[in-house]
Design an enzyme around this catalytic site. Sequence first.
Site, short mmCIF file in Angstrom:
data_model
loop_
_atom_site.label_atom_id
_atom_site.label_comp_id
_atom_site.label_asym_id
_atom_site.label_seq_id
_atom_site.Cartn_x
_atom_site.Cartn_y
_atom_site.Cartn_z
N GLN A 245 0.83 -1.21 0.00
CA GLN A 245 0.00 0.00 0.00
C GLN A 245 0.87 1.26 0.00
OE1 GLN A 245 -2.21 -0.89 3.52
NE2 GLN A 245 -0.40 -1.03 4.78
N HIS A 275 -11.25 4.55 18.73
CA HIS A 275 -10.62 3.41 19.40
C HIS A 275 -11.25 3.08 20.74
CE1 HIS A 275 -7.39 4.44 16.43
NE2 HIS A 275 -7.40 3.13 16.34
N ASP A 299 -1.20 0.62 13.80
CA ASP A 299 -0.79 1.88 14.43
C ASP A 299 -0.69 1.77 15.95
OD1 ASP A 299 -3.48 2.00 15.36
OD2 ASP A 299 -4.07 3.10 13.57
N ASP A 371 -9.65 -4.52 13.27
CA ASP A 371 -9.47 -3.10 12.96
C ASP A 371 -8.84 -2.98 11.58
OD1 ASP A 371 -9.33 -0.38 13.17
OD2 ASP A 371 -7.60 -0.34 14.51
#
Length: 520
Positions: A245, A275, A299, A371
């Site tokens: 990506q 989150h 992340d 996620d």
Amino acid sequence: MNAIVTPVPNRAEPLILLSATFIISICGLIYELLAGTLSSYLLGDSVYQFSIVIGLFVSSMGVGSFLSRYMPEPLEQSFTVAQTLTGILGGSSAPLLFFAFTWLDHYNFYLFFICISLGGLVGLEVPLVTRILERHHTLKVNISNVLTIDYIGALAAALLFPLLLMPLLGLMGTSLLFGLLNVSIAIIMIWLFKDRVNVKLLSIIAGTGFIFLSTLLFHSEKILNLMERRLYQAPIIFAETTPYQRLVLTRQQDRFRLYINGGLQFDSFDEYRYHEALVHPVMNLAVRPERILILGGGDGMAAREVLKYSQVQHITLVDLDERVTQLFSENPLLTPLNSFALKNAKVSIINKDAWDFLDDSNDYYDVVIIDLPDPQNSNLSKLYTKEFYSRISSRLTQGGLVVTQATSPFFARSAFWCINNTLDATPSPLREGATLYTQPYHSYVPSFGLWGFVIAGHHQVDWSTFTLPNAVELNYLYPEVLESLIHFSADTAFVNTAINTLQAHPLLDYYQIDSKRWFP
């Protein structure tokens, strides 16, 4: 007066031409892959983009092959001109498409123009080379040799593009480098056919193209940064194309934003809302949240929220892209965003495809947190299928729960409920003939609007029993907020949908239709 050159023996001409055909074949497929990949990055919907690119390119190659019968003599000059134009247009295709997307309207017009023009020029190659070689071999030998080399070149390009070119050069660098390679072939052809072509005219055209592409390549990073800065409307502090990506990180004072393939992944000003909503309901509704699996979330921010619970014994974080987890575990600007979660002794990072990980794993988890990016293409949509959820349900403990982000119930209403309905149709291995129980809910995140989540498990959760521990520090999920999360307004309420499976991806259609309705 032409420069004095050493004549090439006639017997060397077929070998040089076939070698050139091999390089030209590689270049042609690289241009095709570049157009499809870049359009997928910029617009999403990779199946549609690649289908359009391949369809236009291949059909235009047919047109080019047909038109080759009308190419004027000498054929060597027509072939050399075609290669020069292919190199200039193909080499500048990625910069032109980037420019069209960031500065101009009607991106598809420029995409179609490039695909049709390049396809037509590439389509001239095989017929012209075959006819030029007539003086050396019979027709059946020429066709056999040229097509064999052409197809081998296509295989080489298909391997080079994802394994070497994209990771090392990126889209812009690959486009310009192969354009230069194409023009270099044209220059070699001028030398090879010096007694049959207008050397001065072709040298000017090819030389101008070579200088033009070389200049663009030399300044390619500056050009890309300029375009991306306009696209993201903020100073870019990090940009890299990984094997999977395109990552872009922007910063405005103390505000960070991460974009993947042009799509916003988080804004540091409000990511806590997302989150906290993703993690804390499932952590408090699970029977014993000790062993946690996070799929995606490279992340580290979901892990940050999980680590607020002292009973957590271990977190396994699975993210495909090693560069993302490396960035958020080592970069001193970014590690404070996740409170150094990825360096915590309780966290194990595995850089692997989520599907492959579940197939290979024999471990059981009390909580699974999904996620992952939105299902904007078939590769991502498969991670929202009944088959994928079945693999997860088989890894859940008896009191375990899974939660997934589920796009927006407002902007992508059908897609949201498709995810919920697919989880609801997933078999529960602990209850014969039964399926998972689900609990959909939503939260408001300013950067994204109303955002949805779905919890699922072997047992029905009771939202009314959900209380937040006082020891857990939160910025958004206060008790008075919790009750509102499970109530849906009329314009976000339940809709019946098809179940997302590997055989058919209705979720992808729902997502694209909903997205185009709001963002045409």
